[in-house]
Every structure is written in C-alpha cells, then in structure tokens.
Design an enzyme around this catalytic site. Structure first.
Site, mmCIF file in Angstrom:
data_model
loop_
_atom_site.group_PDB
_atom_site.id
_atom_site.type_symbol
_atom_site.label_atom_id
_atom_site.label_comp_id
_atom_site.label_asym_id
_atom_site.label_seq_id
_atom_site.Cartn_x
_atom_site.Cartn_y
_atom_site.Cartn_z
ATOM 1 N N ASP A 133 4.213 3.260 -7.616
ATOM 2 C CA ASP A 133 2.926 3.436 -8.297
ATOM 3 C C ASP A 133 1.819 2.989 -7.353
ATOM 4 O O ASP A 133 1.275 1.895 -7.480
ATOM 5 C CB ASP A 133 2.928 2.625 -9.595
ATOM 6 N N PHE A 134 1.500 3.847 -6.375
ATOM 7 C CA PHE A 134 0.394 3.588 -5.455
ATOM 8 C C PHE A 134 -0.849 4.260 -6.037
ATOM 9 O O PHE A 134 -0.894 5.488 -6.163
ATOM 10 C CB PHE A 134 0.688 4.145 -4.064
ATOM 11 N N GLU A 135 -1.850 3.460 -6.361
ATOM 12 C CA GLU A 135 -3.072 3.998 -6.964
ATOM 13 C C GLU A 135 -4.273 3.731 -6.063
ATOM 14 O O GLU A 135 -4.260 2.807 -5.248
ATOM 15 C CB GLU A 135 -3.291 3.380 -8.352
ATOM 16 N N TYR A 136 -5.304 4.577 -6.217
ATOM 17 C CA TYR A 136 -6.526 4.485 -5.421
ATOM 18 C C TYR A 136 -6.207 4.562 -3.931
ATOM 19 O O TYR A 136 -6.753 3.807 -3.113
ATOM 20 C CB TYR A 136 -7.311 3.210 -5.765
#
Length: 470
Positions: free
Chosen positions: A258-261
């Site tokens: 869950d890699f965000e931004y």
C-alpha cells in the site's frame, strides 16, 4: 435474514411478531443494549425462524446441532466454523436445510423452482425413491440455495488483546487478515510489529494473513520514502530479502503493498518494483497484491492517483484492493463515506483495466460525525455504525437515507448547542455494496477497518456470500 427499517410507532415486539421471528434473537443479532429504544430509520437485521439461529449464552455447537436434527460437522462446515468451540453470542448460524410441509399441489419440480435449487439436489437430500409421490403433510428438507463464493479481506490496526478477540469472533467471515502496517525504511529495512496474537486468531479461523507494507511514517504516507526505494533497484532487492525473512518468521501467506502519494514520475518505477517482488515471492508460494486509489480514468490527475497504474497492477499481481471509500474524509465536508454512485464510477473504469476476478472492492466499516456548519481546517470524529445509531437515539432524531448515495445520515444538536451531521453505514448500505460486488463480477471485498462495532454487517455478508478460504 431480512432487513427491516424502523418506522414511527413500532416496537421490537411488534416487529418480531410481523416477521414471525423471536424477539430475543433479534436483540442478540443486532446487539441492542436497550431494546425498548428504537430509532426511526434504524436498520435491523431479522433472523428467519427455522432457517437461521442466533447463538445465545450457554449454547454449544453440539447442542444447536441436536436442536435442529443435524450433525455438528454439517453445521460447522456450512457456516465455515473451523473450530467448533469458536462460536460467540450473537453469531448468526445458517441451517444447511430447513423443513417444508408439503401442501396440495406441491411437487418436487414446483418446490425446486420456488426455492431456487435443483430437483436432483432435493431428491438426494430427502432420499426420495419415487419423486412423483409426495403426500400432503409430508416433511421435506430444503437445502439452502448456494451463495456466490467471494474473497473477503479485513485490515486491522489493533494488535492488542481486544484485536485478537475481535479476529477470533469474526474470523470465519474473512479469507485474509491484513495487520496494518510494516513500514519501509530508506535503507531497505522494515519496521517492526507485535501482531502475533492476531495472527494466531486468524490461524484458528483458517484465515490467511497478509503482510501489509507501506510508505507510512509518523502518521502519514511519505512520497520521499517511496521514492528512495522505487528509484534504487539494489535497495529493492534488500527490501524484498527482508520481506521474505519476515513473512517466513511470522507465517504470512502473502504481501499487500500500500504505497500512497507516490510521485507521478515514479509510476513505472513502482511497476518495476512490483515485478521484482512477484518474481521473488511467487516462486516461494506467496501471493502479492496492492491497495490503490479509487480512479475513474487512466489519466486522473493528483498525487494520490497518477502513479497507480491499474492495467499494470492488474497484469502483474494476484489481486488489487481498490480503496473505494473516504469521499467523506475526516478533513472534508460532511458526505457519505462510500457513496454508491461514486463507487460505481470507479468500478466502471476499473473493470476495463483490471480483470474482474482480480478486483477487491474496498468497503468501509465506519462513519463520521462532523460539526456543522463545516469550517475549513476542522476534522470530523470517526464513529462506528453502532455508535452512530446510539447518537441518534440519545438526541432523539430520526435517521434519514440518501437514495443517491445509498447511505444513512442524520443531524443533531449537542448539549452545548453545536450542530452535527453524521454519515455512516447500515445493513441497507452494505447490501448495496455487496450487490455491486456481485453485479460487477468482482473477486470480493476488502474492509477498512476492524475495531468499529457493526453487528448488522456480518449477517448481511453471510446472506450474500460464501467466504472463500485458502
């Protein structure tokens, strides 16, 4: 199971009578702390007598099986209970068969049409040697109509004893459990977690644990931390080695990233990182999945969206969790958390880019309470669906239902004179979400997040799906 929306003047006794249901069973299933206080607009789940049973204090699976004339094994298997000792007060158990008394004009064929099962199955269950000979008053046992098999993931942030107990109580509803979170460091190492107790609870319920890996640090997602990893293939190999060691140590069966931004310029770097992860984890028997932002088109602008390449994720990975929630986010204006019209917009695009059998639709298990009129820079308070109904009861207001968003809401004024607006989920809004999973032909759903009491959700889930176990 049926869903009933409370109307003005109704009592629980009257509702139970109208459904020919047991009032105490309704109280247990809905976890009603004060059955004399109902809220107009409140959604209740109603168990069907003779077809479903709600576990009461003192019950055992053996005693329940004896009561209904079936074997413990049949009851446990049909309800996906891996350990017969793991039943809890308020659990809804579905009976694999229910009785039907033959009426004039009944035939095996007409009953199969009425109940949506094959005539061959009815003949087999009842041991009918001459299916054309039924007599009035004869008892036939009708097998339950098969439910679609779907996968269900649940994220949890609670690794305490309370988190363990929640997973023990709810685990039969999950395919996967995803403790949140392991974080990446710039040197390719990962942070630590003390999640052994919830992993043990998952194992007791035959739930496959997924290791969650994020660029989350100090309360937010770090674009720079993601960039440090995604721009350095050597660091990635170090990170993957550390991931494999941790998964083996803790007994994880898969990895959820869950890699965000992520910076837009790292879009292809992210794709290549996923390819490296899959190349090393899949031969070792692990699944690899991601969580991605809810996009409605391929070139959607914004730091949250641009680096999430739906077609690439759909091609590379075992499945993809689409985070179809947070329209009503804590720092924004009051709104439904997952308005179904917006969710469908995301799914309309997603199914063109990702195989349907790889899509896990995000489902929220929470609501929010905003102060109104809303002021920029203020934040809403997160509430559970159960707490939302209690708030409506406390302040004597009716629960409304938005037909466009398919979501319940209400407004109230607190003791200080401050006005509030609350949006949350109930049995109706969850049914609409499960309909979307079915109608779009998706792999399943993914809950964010455990820790918010929502008793009505679990019977609605079980009424719609058989949860796949791996």
């Amino acid at each position: 199971m049926q869903i009933h929306v409370v109307k003005s003047g109704e009592s629980l006794w009257g509702i139970a009578r109208s459904y020919r249901s047991d009032m105490n069973q309704i109280i247990l299933l809905n976890q009603l702390e004060n059955p004399d206080v109902l809220v107009v607009g409140q959604a209740l789940v109603i168990p069907e007598g003779g077809r479903e049973y709600v576990v009461q204090a003192g019950d055992s699976l053996w005693a329940i099986a004896q009561r209904f004339g079936i074997s413990v094994q049949q009851l446990a298997e049909f309800n996906q209970i891996s350990d017969p000792s793991l039943i809890f007060i308020g659990d809804l158990l579905v009976l694999p068969y229910f009785p039907h008394t033959v009426q004039p004009g009944d035939s095996v064929w007409s009953l199969s049409q009425r109940y949506g099962i094959s005539a061959e199955r009815m003949i087999q269950v009842n041991g009918l040697t001459n299916p054309s000979l039924l007599y009035v008053g004869q008892t036939l046992y009708i097998p339950r109509k098969p439910r679609p098999v779907k996968e269900i993931n649940a994220y949890t942030t609670r690794t305490s004893a309370a988190g363990r107990n929640e997973v023990l109580a709810l685990g039969r509803n999950f395919t996967y459990l995803s403790p949140f979170t392991y974080g990446v460091r710039e040197d390719g190492s990962i942070t630590e977690m003390n999640e052994e107790s919830v992993l043990q609870a998952a194992k007791a319920n035959n739930v496959a644990p997924l290791m969650v890996l994020t660029n989350f640090t100090n309360g937010s997602f770090s674009s720079d931390k993601a960039a440090a990893i995604l721009r350095n293939p050597d660091l990635q190999e170090t990170l993957i080695t550390n991931i494999l060691a941790k998964m083996e140590e803790k007994g994880y069966t898969g990895l959820n990233i869950d890699f965000e931004y992520v910076y837009p310029e790292d879009r292809e770097n992210y794709n290549n990182f996923l390819r490296r992860v899959v190349a090393r984890l899949r031969p070792a028997g692990y699944t690899v999945s991601t969580a991605v932002a809810p996009k409605i088109k391929a070139d959607q602008q914004g730091l949250l969206y641009e680096a999430h390449d739906y077609p690439a994720h759909g091609e590379i990975l075992d499945f993809v969790v689409i985070m179809t929630y947070e329209w009503g986010w804590a720092g924004g204006r009051p709104w439904a958390i997952a308005p179904i019209n917006k969710v469908r917009e995301v799914l309309d695009y997603a199914v063109t880019a990702i195989p349907r059998d790889k899509i896990m639709m995000g489902v929220p298990l929470y609501g929010r309470d905003w102060k109104i009129p809303w002021v920029e820079g203020t934040f809403a308070r997160t509430v559970s669906p159960k707490e939302a109904v209690q708030l409506a009861a406390k302040y004597g207001v009716e629960i409304q239902y938005d037909e466009t968003y398919q979501s319940p809401y209400f407004r109230y004024r607190d003791e200080s004179g401050q006005d509030h607006e609350v949006w949350f989920e109930d049995a109706r809004s969850m049914q609409v979400k499960y309909d979307a999973i079915t109608n779009y032909g998706l792999r399943g759903g993914s809950y964010w997040v455990l820790g918010n009491p929502f008793p009505q959700n679990w019977p609605v889930l079980r009424d719609n799906f058989t949860v796949r176990k791996v």
